[in-house]
Design an enzyme around this catalytic site. Structure first.
Site, PDB file in Angstrom:
ATOM      1  N   LYS A 290      39.232  39.853  38.003  1.00 20.95           N
ATOM      2  CA  LYS A 290      38.173  40.673  39.150  1.00 20.95           C
ATOM      3  C   LYS A 290      38.506  41.551  38.410  1.00 20.95           C
ATOM      4  CE  LYS A 290      37.517  40.838  43.578  1.00 20.95           C
ATOM      5  NZ  LYS A 290      37.534  42.227  44.146  1.00 20.95           N
ATOM      6  N   GLU A 343      30.115  43.572  36.732  1.00 20.57           N
ATOM      7  CA  GLU A 343      30.482  44.953  37.464  1.00 20.57           C
ATOM      8  C   GLU A 343      30.500  45.537  36.131  1.00 20.57           C
ATOM      9  OE1 GLU A 343      32.087  44.529  40.335  1.00 20.57           O
ATOM     10  OE2 GLU A 343      33.863  45.767  41.035  1.00 20.57           O
ATOM     11  N   GLU A 442      42.036  43.656  39.105  1.00 18.09           N
ATOM     12  CA  GLU A 442      42.802  43.766  40.625  1.00 18.09           C
ATOM     13  C   GLU A 442      43.332  42.047  41.079  1.00 18.09           C
ATOM     14  OE1 GLU A 442      40.488  45.075  44.036  1.00 18.09           O
ATOM     15  OE2 GLU A 442      39.199  44.343  43.105  1.00 18.09           O
ATOM     16  N   ARG A 460      29.568  34.502  51.498  1.00 17.23           N
ATOM     17  CA  ARG A 460      30.809  34.531  51.787  1.00 17.23           C
ATOM     18  C   ARG A 460      31.004  33.212  50.677  1.00 17.23           C
ATOM     19  NH1 ARG A 460      34.302  38.862  51.137  1.00 17.23           N
ATOM     20  NH2 ARG A 460      33.181  39.750  51.781  1.00 17.23           N
TER      21      ARG A 460
END
Ligand code: ATP
Length: 636
Positions: A290, A343, A442, A460
């Site tokens: 992540k 990301e 993370e 989600r």
């Protein structure tokens, strides 16, 4: 069976069929919505508003829907209002024949320029009474305001605003100002509008007959519109399709399109590896690093153009010209169009290492020239949603990944695939988590690979679980909360706020619910910065959509305007705070012990704060964990 019409604003304002809809009609509906607290009634009011427009003047449905969403264009078009106080005060002063000073004094008293506008009567004698405002006219003027740029643009914007205010009557000035500030604040969210749009479409004569398999037309129509909007967040396209083909045909007419960003799929928090193994007992899954950067959705269109969208669908292309260059260079020649989910992470190419999120946030936001870039960025790609004219959303992750790997070349420090491993061994996953932390990530995101592994826009999802190292030491995850009030600082903190009242967001009731008082975790300059920023958001009394306990009396209340990431030691049931009230305990809410500020989240809107549902889930997960571990550690 049709629903009885209730709360119909058209009983107050009338106009002829096919004539432009008066702006007052919309404003009165806003007033009605503001006075109600239940979501069903609010939805009913919006549904009646939209039905009336569809029946009388369907041409006006697009502007009505946009203004009801307090937008003027889809987010990705970047056409925004958000007009600053100074221009509004000038326009207001001129429109009412008052001085700016008078307006500012009244603003201080009322805390809302909309209310100042409503209270200000025009004292200018008008030779000819201006034409009443129509929705079309307001919408068009808002577009002109948003598009003004360059020399004299402030003056021109002010004049447009003034022309609207001069013609406004009744409660219209209030909403003109609030719409311009993009702070409608009548306690309703976009999901209500989407549901109402679906329901209103059920009533349209030509398309009202639902197919036989539809059992509850109103509910299903609401779901259809919400779902379609999640893959095509563009009201122009959705409204056009609703009017021509009706709601039941909508999914066929409006689909995922390159150039229009979809809401990104999000993940749920978990506490530890064993919980993941329990949840994913019989399914194949993969673990990915992540990365801690900025989410980006990169669209590469057939014509060779590239657009980069943020987590909130804002166009970010101008901020990342280096990324545009990298993806164009590193896509394989067989690739003619794609949508990549990734990301963007600050990266030190010389030392080949990831840099913290804070470094990325120092990068300029607009019109960046490649030669000026100081913070280098690496793309960490983890999903492919569209390839060569084909949507991949319905494919499972294994297939999407195969396409991803086959479509790009990796180049260290520029473009890399998210590091991943596939294992269901607790120790191996634990080790992989440690590696991720060592690599400045993370934690991990664990994703289903095969079954239940489609891409779920804007959701989600339980099929993506996140695991962070500090979960073990704190509550499941950090929370994203909204400061809604504050207490004056004393001693060393005189002149700034000493503590803040935080709230989570309850989607069912569309309200902010108090969750804790926070006073720790602030560096001096951060406290100074937050105090200054929030001072301009002070309101005279709490909003009707704030829920807080009787004994909660902050010195000042704020407009819900920013989101803070907060960590805490523990969640507890509380008679004072109202977060998730009714979800775990019928009368009591949930509160945080030892909350501390991690960072501000400028990428989130207040309504995207942690939901009361998430808070309740975290409380329940923690309780199980405590029972398992008899955890009696104290924090702070
Ligand atoms: P957080 O504050 O933890 O980032 P969030 O609310 O922004 O949470 P989450 O759903 O909790 O979003 O976490 C998913 C986010 O993690 C994504 O939005 C993305 O920005 C980031 N991310 C980093 N690496 C990955 C990955 N391999 N797969 C998916 N998302 C990733």
């Amino acid at each position: 069976k049709k629903k009885p019409p209730s709360f119909d604003p058209s009983s107050v304002v009338c106009w002829e069929k096919e004539k432009p809809v008066p702006f007052l009609f919309l404003c009165l509906a806003f007033d009605m919505i503001n006075e109600e607290s239940g979501r069903i009634v609010k939805t009913d009011i919006v549904c009646n508003l939209l039905r009336t427009v569809i029946y009388t003047t369907p041409e006006d449905l697009v502007p009505v829907v946009y203004l009801s969403a307090n937008r003027i264009a889809p987010a990705h078009e970047g056409l925004e209002l958000g007009i600053g106080d100074a221009s509004i005060i000038k326009a207001l002063a001129e429109a009412c024949g008052r001085t700016e000073q008078q307006i500012r004094i009244q603003y201080k008293e009322k805390g809302d320029l909309g209310l100042v506008a409503k209270a200000s009567r025009s004292s200018q004698s008008m030779m000819r009474k201006p034409e009443p405002l129509t929705i079309r006219k307001v919408f068009k003027t808002f577009h002109l305001i948003a598009k003004e740029s360059g020399k004299d643009s402030q003056e021109k914007k002010k004049n447009h605003i003034k022309s609207l205010l001069v013609a406004a009557t009744d409660c219209e000035p209030l909403y003109i100002i609030r719409l311009l500030q993009t702070k409608l604040r009548i306690g309703y969210a976009e999901q209500t509008l989407l549901a109402a749009l679906g329901q209103a479409a059920v009533y349209t004569e030509e398309h009202s007959k639902p197919p036989p398999e539809i059992k509850s037309p109103f509910e299903e129509a609401a779901q259809i519109v919400k779902k379609v909007y999640s893959v095509l967040p563009d009201y122009d396209k959705i409204v056009a399709a609703l009017l021509t083909d009706g709601v039941w045909e909508l999914p066929k007419k409006c689909d995922f399109t390159p150039g229009v960003p979809v809401g990104p799929m999000l993940s749920k928090a978990t506490k530890g590896v064993s919980e993941i193994l329990n949840k994913f007992q019989d399914v194949e899954f993969t673990c990915e690093y992540k990365y801690d950067g900025e989410r980006a959705q990169i669209h590469y269109l057939e014509n060779g153009s590239v657009e980069i969208y943020s987590r909130n669908a804002e166009r970010n292309t101008g901020k990342f010209p280096d990324v545009v260059a990298a993806v164009s260079r590193l896509k394989k020649t067989t690739v003619s169009s794609f949508i990549l989910d990734c990301e963007l992470v600050a990266y030190d190419r010389a030392k080949q290492r990831i840099l913290p999120f804070q470094v990325l946030s120092t990068r300029a936001r607009k019109n960046v020239a490649i030669s000026d870039i100081k913070v280098e960025v690496c793309v960490f790609a983890f999903d492919l949603l569209y390839l060569n004219g084909q949507a991949l959303l319905q494919e499972n992750l294994r297939i999407r990944r195969e396409h991803l790997y086959a479509s790009f070349e990796e180049e260290s420090g520029f473009f890399q695939f998210a590091t991943s491993t596939t294992s269901n061994d607790v120790e191996e996953i634990q080790k992989f988590l440690d590696q991720a932390i060592d690599a400045s990530c993370e934690g991990l995101i664990i994703k289903t690979l095969h079954e239940d592994a489609t891409y779920e826009p804007s959701k989600r999802s339980l099929n993506w679980l996140k695991l962070k190292k500090d979960y073990m030491e704190n509550i499941g995850d950090s929370l994203d909360l909204v400061p809604i009030g504050a207490f004056h600082g004393r001693g060393k903190r005189t002149g700034v706020y000493g503590a803040f009242l935080l709230a989570c967001y309850d989607n069912d009731n569309e309200e902010f619910q108090s969750i804790a008082k926070i006073g720790t975790g602030f560096k001096e300059e951060v406290l100074e910065e937050r105090s200054t920023s929030l001072r301009s958001k002070v309101i005279p009394k709490p909003k009707s959509y704030y829920q807080y306990g009787e004994s909660t009396n902050p010195d000042v209340w704020f407009e819900a305007s920013e989101v803070w990431e907060v960590k805490a030691a523990d969640l507890t049931i509380s008679p004072v705070y109202r977060a998730a009230v009714g979800k775990v305990d019928s009368n009591k809410g949930i509160s945080l012990r030892f909350p501390r500020l991690v960072r501000v989240r400028p990428d989130k809107a207040p309504e995207q704060a942690s939901s009361s549902e998430q808070v309740a889930e975290m409380y329940t997960a923690q309780k199980h964990n405590h029972n398992d571990k008899q955890d009696d550690e104290e924090d702070d």
